[in-house]
Design an enzyme around this catalytic site. Structure first.
Site, PDB file in Angstrom:
ATOM      1  N   LYS A  58      13.573 -32.977 -18.806  1.00 21.13           N
ATOM      2  CA  LYS A  58      14.080 -34.227 -19.166  1.00 21.13           C
ATOM      3  C   LYS A  58      13.099 -35.152 -19.993  1.00 21.13           C
ATOM      4  O   LYS A  58      13.599 -35.697 -21.020  1.00 21.13           O
ATOM      5  CB  LYS A  58      14.416 -35.080 -18.021  1.00 21.13           C
ATOM      6  CG  LYS A  58      15.360 -34.698 -17.012  1.00 21.13           C
ATOM      7  CD  LYS A  58      15.835 -35.281 -15.729  1.00 21.13           C
ATOM      8  CE  LYS A  58      17.142 -34.916 -14.998  1.00 21.13           C
ATOM      9  NZ  LYS A  58      17.188 -35.177 -13.657  1.00 21.13           N
ATOM     10  N   GLN A 102      13.900 -38.712  -9.186  1.00 20.58           N
ATOM     11  CA  GLN A 102      14.474 -37.651  -9.208  1.00 20.58           C
ATOM     12  C   GLN A 102      14.649 -37.300  -7.769  1.00 20.58           C
ATOM     13  O   GLN A 102      13.936 -37.488  -6.890  1.00 20.58           O
ATOM     14  CB  GLN A 102      13.390 -36.701  -9.605  1.00 20.58           C
ATOM     15  CG  GLN A 102      13.716 -35.097  -9.482  1.00 20.58           C
ATOM     16  CD  GLN A 102      14.849 -34.740 -10.557  1.00 20.58           C
ATOM     17  OE1 GLN A 102      14.844 -35.109 -11.758  1.00 20.58           O
ATOM     18  NE2 GLN A 102      15.836 -33.963 -10.292  1.00 20.58           N
ATOM     19  N   ASP A 125      20.967 -43.029 -14.276  1.00 18.55           N
ATOM     20  CA  ASP A 125      21.614 -41.970 -13.344  1.00 18.55           C
ATOM     21  C   ASP A 125      23.167 -42.496 -13.034  1.00 18.55           C
ATOM     22  O   ASP A 125      23.767 -41.833 -12.517  1.00 18.55           O
ATOM     23  CB  ASP A 125      20.920 -41.730 -12.070  1.00 18.55           C
ATOM     24  CG  ASP A 125      20.082 -40.391 -12.010  1.00 18.55           C
ATOM     25  OD1 ASP A 125      20.410 -39.457 -12.874  1.00 18.55           O
ATOM     26  OD2 ASP A 125      19.163 -40.012 -11.024  1.00 18.55           O
TER      27      ASP A 125
END
Ligand code: NAD
Length: 291
Positions: A58, A102, A125
């Site tokens: 990422k 995460q 997200d």
């Protein structure tokens, strides 16, 4: 006899590179106009090997697109309070437009609490209830990256999907449900198949667009696929074939490929698009911040 059109294997890596190129250009144009460089913060708790690789990819992608990025690493034994404090501080920083914690988190930490604590305008997200609500009421702002990546693939492959029958296998909050919502907003007729569905294969055989997000290796064989369908395989399942570790999807690629019009492979299909869409969401968040 009519010639059969050969199946198209959708190259997610190539599409992802294209999307990142488009966004890099947009980021450059922003900074030339004096607008702030979009900033992404990724919080990694512990040293889970898969999570560590995901975070590395990422950040690499964010840097490639010209974003400002940082990784905050916390020990696997950190307290909920320590993690909360990090998120609160990131919420307040002007140079950070996107925050990603995460997942999964170590068992003693609450994922729901952290998802709720992230400022919804920085929730790249798309898991915060505010963003879930905006998506389901047709006012989407930040949408979960994997379904967003699937929509990018579908739109680039098929153009207008209006009126198509789309079947989504799986109803998770991170893939299945937002995927179904996005397809609905693109004017598809949408069915959702899940673990309690009776005769899932029969429903899937009606799909012009079939999205598999199940987590069961090679569940979908040609008995589940309508001839000429576009098949998007979200699944990532680690298996062992001839003593070698291999990643396979939820779709039995070799069995299905001949039957469909286009299909995403695993790996190299949806996965790279998920990361590109994280960058897209960070840019969207930065643009919202400008207003
Ligand atoms: P999940 O376990 O949260 O949800 C799976 C869903 O599948 C559930 O809703 C369940 O009802 C349904 N299901 C289970 N067995 C079924 C069956 N036999 N028939 C029909 N439905 C069934 O999983 P998830 O988080 O949505 O992830 C699904 C898959 O996608 C996993 O393999 C995951 O690793 C992968 N994934 C990939 C990416 C990516 O970037 N490519 C991102 C997220 C998840």
């Amino acid at each position: 006899m009519q010639e059969k059109t050969p199946v198209k294997v959708i190259d997610g890596r190539q599409l992802s590179d294209l999307l990142i190129e488009e966004m890099t250009q947009e980021v450059n144009e922003r900074t030339q106009k004096g607008l702030p460089q979009p900033g992404l913060a990724v919080v990694l708790v512990g040293e889970d090997p898969a999570s560590t690789i995901y975070v590395r990819n990422k950040i690499r992608c964010a840097e490639k697109a010209g974003l400002f990025s940082l990784v905050i690493r916390l020990d696997a034994s950190c307290t909920q309070q320590a993690l909360d404090d990090v998120v609160v501080e990131l919420n307040e920083r002007d140079d950070i437009h996107g925050i990603l914690v995460q997942l999964p988190l170590p068992k003693h930490l609450s994922e729901a609490r952290i998802i709720n604590l992230i400022d919804p305008t920085k929730d790249v997200d798309g898991f915060h209830p505010v963003n879930v609500g905006l998506l389901s009421s047709g006012q989407a702002k930040l949408v979960p990256c994997t379904p967003l990546g699937c929509m990018e693939i579908l739109e680039r492959e098929m153009g207008d999907v209006s009126g198509k029958h789309a079947v989504v296998i799986g109803r998770s909050n991170i893939v299945g449900k937002p995927m179904a919502n996005l397809l609905l907003q693109a004017n598809c007729t949408v069915s959702i198949v899940h673990s309690k569905t009776i005769d899932a294969a029969a429903l899937c055989r009606q799909a012009d667009i079939l999205v598999a997000a199940v987590g069961v290796a090679e569940l979908v064989d040609q008995n589940w696929v309508k001839p000429g369908a576009v098949v998007i395989d979200v699944g990532i399942n680690a298996t062992e074939i001839d003593g070698k570790r291999k990643l396979v999807g939820d779709v039995n690629f070799a069995d299905v490929a001949d039957k469909c019009r286009a299909i995403t492979p695993v790996p190299g299909g949806v996965g790279p698009m998920t990361i590109a869409c994280l960058i897209k969401n960070t840019l969207t968040a930065a643009k919202q911040h400008d207003m």
